[in-house]
Design an enzyme around this catalytic site. Structure first.
Site, PDB file in Angstrom:
ATOM      1  N   ASP A  23       8.510  -2.849   4.589  1.00  0.00           N
ATOM      2  CA  ASP A  23       9.554  -3.460   3.747  1.00  0.00           C
ATOM      3  C   ASP A  23      10.918  -3.372   4.439  1.00  0.00           C
ATOM      4  O   ASP A  23      11.705  -4.322   4.403  1.00  0.00           O
ATOM      5  CB  ASP A  23       9.614  -2.771   2.385  1.00  0.00           C
ATOM      6  CG  ASP A  23       8.273  -2.854   1.665  1.00  0.00           C
ATOM      7  OD1 ASP A  23       7.563  -3.853   1.874  1.00  0.00           O
ATOM      8  OD2 ASP A  23       7.941  -1.916   0.920  1.00  0.00           O
ATOM      9  N   ARG A  36      -1.719   1.252 -12.835  1.00  0.00           N
ATOM     10  CA  ARG A  36      -1.007  -0.019 -13.013  1.00  0.00           C
ATOM     11  C   ARG A  36      -1.872  -1.128 -13.624  1.00  0.00           C
ATOM     12  O   ARG A  36      -1.366  -2.216 -13.848  1.00  0.00           O
ATOM     13  CB  ARG A  36      -0.437  -0.486 -11.663  1.00  0.00           C
ATOM     14  CG  ARG A  36      -1.503  -0.832 -10.641  1.00  0.00           C
ATOM     15  CD  ARG A  36      -0.989  -0.993  -9.228  1.00  0.00           C
ATOM     16  NE  ARG A  36       0.088  -1.930  -9.076  1.00  0.00           N
ATOM     17  CZ  ARG A  36       0.629  -2.259  -7.895  1.00  0.00           C
ATOM     18  NH1 ARG A  36       0.171  -1.712  -6.782  1.00  0.00           N
ATOM     19  NH2 ARG A  36       1.608  -3.111  -7.813  1.00  0.00           N
ATOM     20  N   ASN A  91       1.081  -8.092   3.153  1.00  0.00           N
ATOM     21  CA  ASN A  91       1.005  -6.757   2.540  1.00  0.00           C
ATOM     22  C   ASN A  91      -0.331  -6.545   1.836  1.00  0.00           C
ATOM     23  O   ASN A  91      -0.362  -6.180   0.644  1.00  0.00           O
ATOM     24  CB  ASN A  91       2.151  -6.617   1.528  1.00  0.00           C
ATOM     25  CG  ASN A  91       2.979  -5.386   1.801  1.00  0.00           C
ATOM     26  OD1 ASN A  91       2.523  -4.453   2.455  1.00  0.00           O
ATOM     27  ND2 ASN A  91       4.196  -5.368   1.276  1.00  0.00           N
ATOM     28  N   GLY A 103       7.742  -0.372  -4.901  1.00  0.00           N
ATOM     29  CA  GLY A 103       7.468  -1.795  -5.132  1.00  0.00           C
ATOM     30  C   GLY A 103       7.954  -2.519  -3.888  1.00  0.00           C
ATOM     31  O   GLY A 103       9.150  -2.485  -3.577  1.00  0.00           O
ATOM     32  N   ASN A 125      11.813  -2.964  -2.807  1.00  0.00           N
ATOM     33  CA  ASN A 125      12.224  -2.206  -1.609  1.00  0.00           C
ATOM     34  C   ASN A 125      13.022  -3.103  -0.662  1.00  0.00           C
ATOM     35  O   ASN A 125      14.047  -2.695  -0.101  1.00  0.00           O
ATOM     36  CB  ASN A 125      11.000  -1.702  -0.839  1.00  0.00           C
ATOM     37  CG  ASN A 125      10.274  -0.562  -1.534  1.00  0.00           C
ATOM     38  OD1 ASN A 125      10.780   0.028  -2.483  1.00  0.00           O
ATOM     39  ND2 ASN A 125       9.074  -0.249  -1.064  1.00  0.00           N
ATOM     40  N   GLU A 157       8.609  -5.500  -2.988  1.00  0.00           N
ATOM     41  CA  GLU A 157       9.654  -6.533  -3.028  1.00  0.00           C
ATOM     42  C   GLU A 157      11.008  -5.944  -3.413  1.00  0.00           C
ATOM     43  O   GLU A 157      12.037  -6.317  -2.842  1.00  0.00           O
ATOM     44  CB  GLU A 157       9.253  -7.659  -3.983  1.00  0.00           C
ATOM     45  CG  GLU A 157       7.940  -8.336  -3.615  1.00  0.00           C
ATOM     46  CD  GLU A 157       6.708  -7.553  -4.045  1.00  0.00           C
ATOM     47  OE1 GLU A 157       6.867  -6.541  -4.778  1.00  0.00           O
ATOM     48  OE2 GLU A 157       5.592  -7.927  -3.651  1.00  0.00           O
TER      49      GLU A 157
HETATM   50  O1  KDG Z   1       5.388  -1.248   0.840  1.00  0.00           O
HETATM   51  C1  KDG Z   1       5.471  -0.048   0.121  1.00  0.00           C
HETATM   52  C2  KDG Z   1       4.630  -0.290  -1.069  1.00  0.00           C
HETATM   53  O2  KDG Z   1       3.296  -0.124  -0.723  1.00  0.00           O
HETATM   54  C3  KDG Z   1       4.883   0.576  -2.221  1.00  0.00           C
HETATM   55  O3  KDG Z   1       6.212   0.550  -2.625  1.00  0.00           O
HETATM   56  C4  KDG Z   1       3.961   0.275  -3.363  1.00  0.00           C
HETATM   57  O4  KDG Z   1       4.414  -2.035  -3.625  1.00  0.00           O
HETATM   58  C5  KDG Z   1       3.631  -1.133  -3.628  1.00  0.00           C
HETATM   59  C6  KDG Z   1       2.244  -1.437  -3.948  1.00  0.00           C
HETATM   60  O5  KDG Z   1       2.072  -2.278  -4.798  1.00  0.00           O
HETATM   61  O6  KDG Z   1       1.321  -0.863  -3.362  1.00  0.00           O
END
Ligand code: KDG
Length: 325
Positions: free
Chosen positions: A263, A113, A173, A41, A45, A43
């Site tokens: 991250d 998800r 991102n 995740g 992270n 954030e």
């Molecule tokens: O930045 C790393 C993320 O890509 C990974 O932890 C997964 O947050 C993520 C996502 O939603 O793709």
């Protein structure tokens, strides 16, 4: 940026955190038989990496009422991140991410998800007092594309930060798997005026519609950003405030898993802001880029999003020593 004494937390982040299964190193998902369990995740992270650097970080989001939700909560909390505003959703499962790890091919990612608890984040999950208790609110463009309610929650968090004078940092991102490129602009533009933007060159172009990164950085500044950082993956990065430009060479290391580098980079930049900058006008941008590059380089040397991020009090480490191996 508000000073530390006036705020309970250094940084608050929010978003979806999932259980992560990483295939044994080097093998594609078609052939892997063994998986290492961790969490993923963007954030959380960042929050976790900041906590490892000695900062007071908080993360909130929704988890399912299931064993995976427990893993997410125990892991994030166990790393010293405040999880007091995390909510358990009894009606949806915790998300799952399965991927491989290597450095030479594109990483293969499977998301489980859709309809997850994390994607059901809503404005009711945003406590304005909590957001305003932090010096910095950090989030990524992953959360606003998860669902309409998560988009509204992101706007609510942004508004709470603005009302409290909390500095906002934003990493677009962009995940093409979660939002088609032709919709990215419309969905993420409300966040393009964050105080600090940390964007990949291609993301900056896509979001702004500009033909090249310098123009794209100018577009973010026009939206209200104070500092724009443009990342060129293995070729380093640069930042501008519209008057000055700072450049950072890449830290050359042996990468085994590039996921999580962005991250860790963000955490390094924020860590330097929190440690060395009395205000937004006084950020030591060159120092922040150097620390960002060092943490990004540390992250890619280990399999997993954050496992390679070193533990150590902020400001006490030499980036060249912190890069392990
Ligand atoms: O930045 C790393 C993320 O890509 C990974 O932890 C997964 O947050 C993520 C996502 O939603 O793709």
């Amino acid at each position: 940026m508000p000073d530390a004494a006036a705020r309970d937390l250094d940084v608050v982040t929010f978003g979806e955190t999932m259980v992560l299964l990483v295939a044994e190193p080097g093998l594609p998902l078609d052939d892997a038989t063994a998986y290492r369990r961790s969490i993923a995740g963007s954030e959380s992270n960042v929050a976790l990496a900041l906590a490892r650097q000695g900062h007071r970080a908080g993360w909130f989001g929704r988890i399912g009422d299931d064993p995976f939700g427990g893993i997410v909560l125990r892991t994030v909390h166990g790393e010293g991140v405040d999880t007091s505003r995390v909510r358990t959703d009894p009606d949806a499962p915790t998300g799952l991410l399965v991927r491989d790890s290597h450095s030479e091919r594109p990483i293969e990612v499977l998301y489980f998800r859709r309809g997850s608890a994390g994607s059901r984040l809503s404005p009711a999950d945003v406590d304005p007092g909590y957001v305003g208790s932090a010096r910095i609110l950090h989030f990524s463009g992953i959360t606003p594309v998860l669902s309409d309610s998560a988009h509204e929650a992101s706007l609510a968090a942004l508004e709470a930060a603005r009302a409290a004078g909390t500095t906002v940092t934003f990493d677009p991102n962009i995940r093409r798997r979660l939002c088609p490129p032709d919709r990215v602009g419309e969905v993420l533009r409300p966040f393009a005026g964050a105080d600090v933007i940390l964007a990949g060159a291609d993301e900056a172009e896509l979001l702004s519609g500009a033909a090249e990164p310098v123009q794209a950085a100018g577009w973010f500044l026009d939206q209200g950003a104070r500092i724009v950082v443009i990342k060129h993956s293995a070729n380093g990065c640069w930042a501008t405030d519209g008057t000055h430009t700072w450049k950072q060479d890449p830290v050359r290391v042996r990468s085994v898993d590039p996921v999580g580098a962005g991250d860790a980079f963000a955490a390094g930049f924020l860590s330097a802001m929190l440690t060395d900058s009395p205000s937004l006008d006084d950020i030591d941008v060159a120092g922040a880029l150097a620390r960002a590059a060092a943490l990004g380089a540390a992250a890619v040397q280990t399999v997993g999003d954050v496992e390679g991020v070193p533990r150590g009090a902020a400001g006490t480490h030499d980036p060249t020593i912190d890069v392990r191996r």
